[in-house]
Scaffold this active site. Sequence first.
Site: not given
Length: 159
Positions: A18, A42, A91, A129
Amino acid sequence: MTRIAVCPGSFDPVTNGHLDIIRRGAKVFDEVYVAVLTNSSKKPLFSTEERTELIRKVTKDIKNVKVDSFNGLLVDYAKSIHADAIIRGLRAVSDFEYEMQITSMNRVLNENIETFFIMTNNQYSFLSSSIVKEAAKYHADISELVPWEVEKALREKFT
């Protein structure tokens, strides 16, 4: 004219991947708002306030970065801070497919906000993460994956 971008995410927690995207975005835009998404559906490990504070600590040396949180649609938040761009990190090809859907929807909602994709540094192309949290949970060495402030906070969460 000031070029303002928003770099959104859950950042639970912020990783070196990040930070790579944030730092590189800050070289291109005059102001970059790192915006922590508050998502009530979440169950994050860190609260919105904790995530925001961790990002503030690890970006304090980047003068044109501001840290905030938001709830709701990203394009509405971007409009509220007068941003004309969204920064997204990629990514892998699998990220691109998902991000393309989000970008297309954002364009329907507000055609004046452009999305800029930044390919992550190869050394972070596997990093997420979720992976960091899983490794930290089992007390693995994550010192190369996150800033020390985040490593410390994760150790505290998992002790």
